[in-house]
Structures are given as C-alpha cells and as structure tokens.
Write an enzyme that holds these catalytic residues in place. Structure first.
Site, PDB file in Angstrom:
ATOM      1  N   LEU A   1     -11.197  -0.918  -0.196  1.00  0.00           N
ATOM      2  CA  LEU A   1     -11.552  -0.784  -1.612  1.00  0.00           C
ATOM      3  C   LEU A   1     -13.058  -0.867  -1.821  1.00  0.00           C
ATOM      4  O   LEU A   1     -13.541  -1.449  -2.788  1.00  0.00           O
ATOM      5  CB  LEU A   1     -10.842  -1.849  -2.456  1.00  0.00           C
ATOM      6  N   CYS A   2     -13.811  -0.290  -0.889  1.00  0.00           N
ATOM      7  CA  CYS A   2     -15.272  -0.268  -1.026  1.00  0.00           C
ATOM      8  C   CYS A   2     -15.804   1.137  -0.735  1.00  0.00           C
ATOM      9  O   CYS A   2     -16.827   1.303  -0.066  1.00  0.00           O
ATOM     10  CB  CYS A   2     -15.928  -1.300  -0.122  1.00  0.00           C
TER      11      CYS A   2
END
Length: 295
Positions: free
Chosen positions: A88-89
């Site tokens: 999630l980056c």
C-alpha cells in the site's frame, strides 16, 4: 442499471474505504516525521565520516592493504536490496525489485547464469518479489524493519563485509530508495565493496586536510573503514524507511481523493436511480387512476 440497494451498499463500502485510507495517511505522516528526523541527523555525520576516510586513505598504505579495498575478478556477487515489510505504498517495493533485477541483467548476467549472484533482502517485500522471479535470495535479515536499530542492521552489514573479506563474494552492491521529499524517492544502486576511489569527488577537492595519526595510520584506517561501511548500510535502511512512509502517505492521499470522486459519482447515480424509481411509481399510479376512471 443497478438497484438502489446495490448503489447504497457501494456508497457505504467506499465511504468505509475512504476512512481507512485517511487513517493510514495520518499514521504514515506521524511515522514519516520520526523517520525524517532520524535520517536528517544521520546525513551530516555519514557525509563527514566518508569525506574523512576518502582524505585519509587517498595516499595511505594502510588503506591499500585493507581487506575491504581488495579488487578481484568478479565471479560471485552479493546485492543488498532494501525494501519494506508492507505494501500500500505505490510502486515503492516493485521499483526496488525491478532495479535489482535490472542491475543483475545489465552488469552480472554471466554470474547470474552461473548461479553466483545472491540477493540479501532487507524487507519482506523485496524477498517475496525476487524469490517469485527465481533469484537466489537470502532472507536471514528480511525482518529487520520489525526491530529497526543500528545493532540489527549491523548484523546484516557484518555478514556482507565478512563474506567479502573471506572471498565468498567479489563485489557487494546496495540498492535502496533515497528520501528526497514526501512525493519523491530516488532509486540508488551503489557499490558498497570493494571500496574504490571516486575520481569525480577527488577532482572537486582543491585542498586536503593534514592529519596527525595516533596510535598509527594503519590502525586508524582499519578502525574507520568498517565503521563507515556499517554506517553506510544503516543510512540506506533509514533512507528507505523514510521513503516508505513518504510513498505510503502519497499513495493513501491519492486513494482518499479517488474515493471522494467515486463517492460523488455513486451519489449522483443513486439520486438518478431514486428519481427514476419515483417517476416510475408516479406513472404507475397515474396509469391506474386513468384505468379506474375509464371504467
């Protein structure tokens, strides 16, 4: 056209997702402040120590005999790939994997074919990405970010340094993300070992410091070089840690904005569907009333 219930459920789902992404952005922002403080404090010390070693070892006989400066024919390669433990980056972790694979294909393709390239993964995502693609990955230090500290990073640096000094590897490369700002991370692929003189830096230097060595030049150099190498690995890990939080903060901010746009569309769709349903009911009532009146 989806029913009112389906649209309503999607609105609730997207709204919940938006709240999660907002919370994750706030958490990453808090962690980013701590991570940037750590790397900002580290950079001046690391830079000065590197300059000192470059100046001292430029013409020192002790540096030439140091085991970390020995240049050998490249047969065995170790690449330290620094990623993160979580996703999630954005493309943060994928870029590390792609850069590592590209480095192998461009510089060490022959060694890779012979099975003499090892990747030391720092961060679980790099280990997963490169293992899936068939690379030889050492995952002994993949969980460093669960206990991030200088002693834990020093263990990984000691493994690379000792392996090079004992001749198990002929070159050690370091791949990581350098933190620039919240929205920008710069991918770096640097040679850690053997230590080589950087000609571009030496050309820029017009003066050199005059040092008095105590107890001896050789002892000081042999003490400084290992410290500088461990510090360089630790600095790369801190840079990557700050870059991860910056990338996640940016990704969650974009996800929150996208969720907001989707909510607008869904609410518009819901209102249109509701209006169509009401219009349909009115037409049915009017039609029924006309039928009764006709009778």
């Amino acid at each position: 056209m989806p029913s009112l219930k389906e649209v309503r459920n999607r609105i609730v789902s997207v709204n919940s997702t938006q709240q999660i992404t907002k919370a994750m952005k706030m958490v990453s922002a808090a962690k980013l402040r701590r991570a940037t403080d750590a790397i900002v404090q580290m950079r001046p010390y690391s830079k000065k120590l590197t300059e000192m070693i470059a100046t001292v070892s430029a013409n020192a006989e002790g540096a030439k005999e140091n085991p970390y400066t020995v240049v050998r024919e490249i047969n065995r390669v170790l690449i330290i790939a620094v990623s993160s433990d979580r996703g999630l980056c954005g493309a943060f972790n994928a870029n590390i994997g792609k850069t590592t694979a590209g480095l192998i294909n461009e510089k060490y393709a022959a060694q890779q074919e012979a099975g003499k390239v090892e990747i030391l993964a720092i961060g679980k995502k790099a280990a997963e990405y490169l293992t899936r693609r068939g690379y030889k990955v050492n995952q002994k230090y993949a969980d460093i970010f669960t206990r991030l500290s200088f002693p834990s990073v020093r263990e990984a640096a000691d493994y690379a340094m000792n392996s090079f000094a004992e001749g198990e590897f002929d070159v050690v490369e370091l791949v990581f993300n350098e933190f620039k700002n919240v929205a920008t991370q710069i991918l770096r692929a640097e040679q850690l070992l053997p230590l080589v003189e950087k000609k571009e830096e030496n050309k820029q230097k017009t003066t050199t410091a005059d040092y008095i060595f105590e107890p001896s030049e050789e002892e000081i150099i042999n003490e400084l070089i290992p410290k500088a190498l461990k510090l360089q690995v630790y600095k790369a890990v801190l840079e990557s840690n700050a870059s991860e939080h910056g990338a996640r903060m940016t990704a969650m901010d974009k996800a929150t904005d996208n969720a907001g746009e989707l909510l607008k569309e869904l609410k518009l769709q819901y209102n249109r569907s509701r209006q169509a349903a009401i219009t349909k009911e009115i037409l049915e009532i009017v039609g029924g009333a006309e039928a009764l009146a006709a009778e």
